[in-house]
Design an enzyme around this catalytic site. Structure first.
Site, PDB file in Angstrom:
ATOM      1  N   HIS A 147       0.827  -1.209   0.000  1.00 11.49           N
ATOM      2  CA  HIS A 147       0.000   0.000   0.000  1.00 11.49           C
ATOM      3  C   HIS A 147       0.859   1.255   0.000  1.00 11.49           C
ATOM      4  O   HIS A 147       2.063   1.214   0.237  1.00 11.49           O
ATOM      5  CB  HIS A 147      -0.968   0.011   1.192  1.00 11.49           C
ATOM      6  CG  HIS A 147      -0.339  -0.027   2.538  1.00 11.49           C
ATOM      7  ND1 HIS A 147       0.390   1.028   3.076  1.00 11.49           N
ATOM      8  CD2 HIS A 147      -0.328  -1.000   3.487  1.00 11.49           C
ATOM      9  CE1 HIS A 147       0.799   0.705   4.290  1.00 11.49           C
ATOM     10  NE2 HIS A 147       0.394  -0.524   4.569  1.00 11.49           N
ATOM     11  N   CYS A 174       2.914  -4.919   6.596  1.00 12.34           N
ATOM     12  CA  CYS A 174       2.664  -4.660   5.179  1.00 12.34           C
ATOM     13  C   CYS A 174       3.928  -4.141   4.499  1.00 12.34           C
ATOM     14  O   CYS A 174       4.951  -3.919   5.142  1.00 12.34           O
ATOM     15  CB  CYS A 174       1.538  -3.638   5.026  1.00 12.34           C
ATOM     16  SG  CYS A 174      -0.071  -4.224   5.605  1.00 12.34           S
TER      17      CYS A 174
END
Length: 162
Positions: free
Chosen positions: A115, A137
């Site tokens: 992301h 992430c």
């Protein structure tokens, strides 16, 4: 899993290299080098600096360990309405990850994504991207995420190396 799935397939022309959606057949991550690469065959078509979870060494073993998984997974769906500038889901945990967590008596965690920056804070990426800050992430700048989003189709394999 979101109700809407997106193919994330749009042709992109960037700098001196061009790649069309569908041409990227592997995303390769080198955790130690903090590099994310998009490959077509054996050719690297784009390369990006990235950061990881706040505890980046080793394979993700359990929920909350702030590690990024290692191994081969799929990029299986896109979320345009993420709390971050777009996100693409990594298919962690796989069967082996679930079994290892069960043996250890812990939850494996999940919702590991590639992301951009937290929504509204992309302008801080010059600072935020200097540190490993995610919960496991892979984070890139918003500009880089826009390119990745356009070039990587659902179902593309991702290889995350230590």
């Amino acid at each position: 899993m979101p109700t809407r799935r997106f193919a994330c397939m749009i042709t992109l022309f960037a700098s001196t290299m061009t790649a069309q959606a569908g041409e990227v057949d592997l995303v390769r991550v080198d955790k130690s080098e903090r590099r994310l690469e998009l490959l077509s065959g054996d050719k690297v078509v784009r390369s990006y600096a990235m950061v990881l979870g706040a505890n980046p060494m080793g394979h993700k073993a359990m929920e909350g360990d702030e590690r990024t998984p290692e191994g081969r997974y799929l990029l299986d769906w896109c979320n345009p309405e993420s709390g971050y500038f777009r996100s693409i889901h990594i298919s962690y945990p796989n069967v082996d990850d679930v079994a290892a967590a069960k043996r250890a008596g812990v939850e494996p965690g999940g919702m590991i994504m590639i992301h951009g920056q937290p929504n509204g804070y992309g302008w801080w990426s010059w600072l935020i991207q200097m540190f490993d800050w995610t919960n496991g992430c892979i984070a890139v700048t918003d500009e880089d995420m826009a390119e990745i989003w356009q070039m990587v189709a659902n179902g593309t394999p991702i290889e995350i190396n230590p």
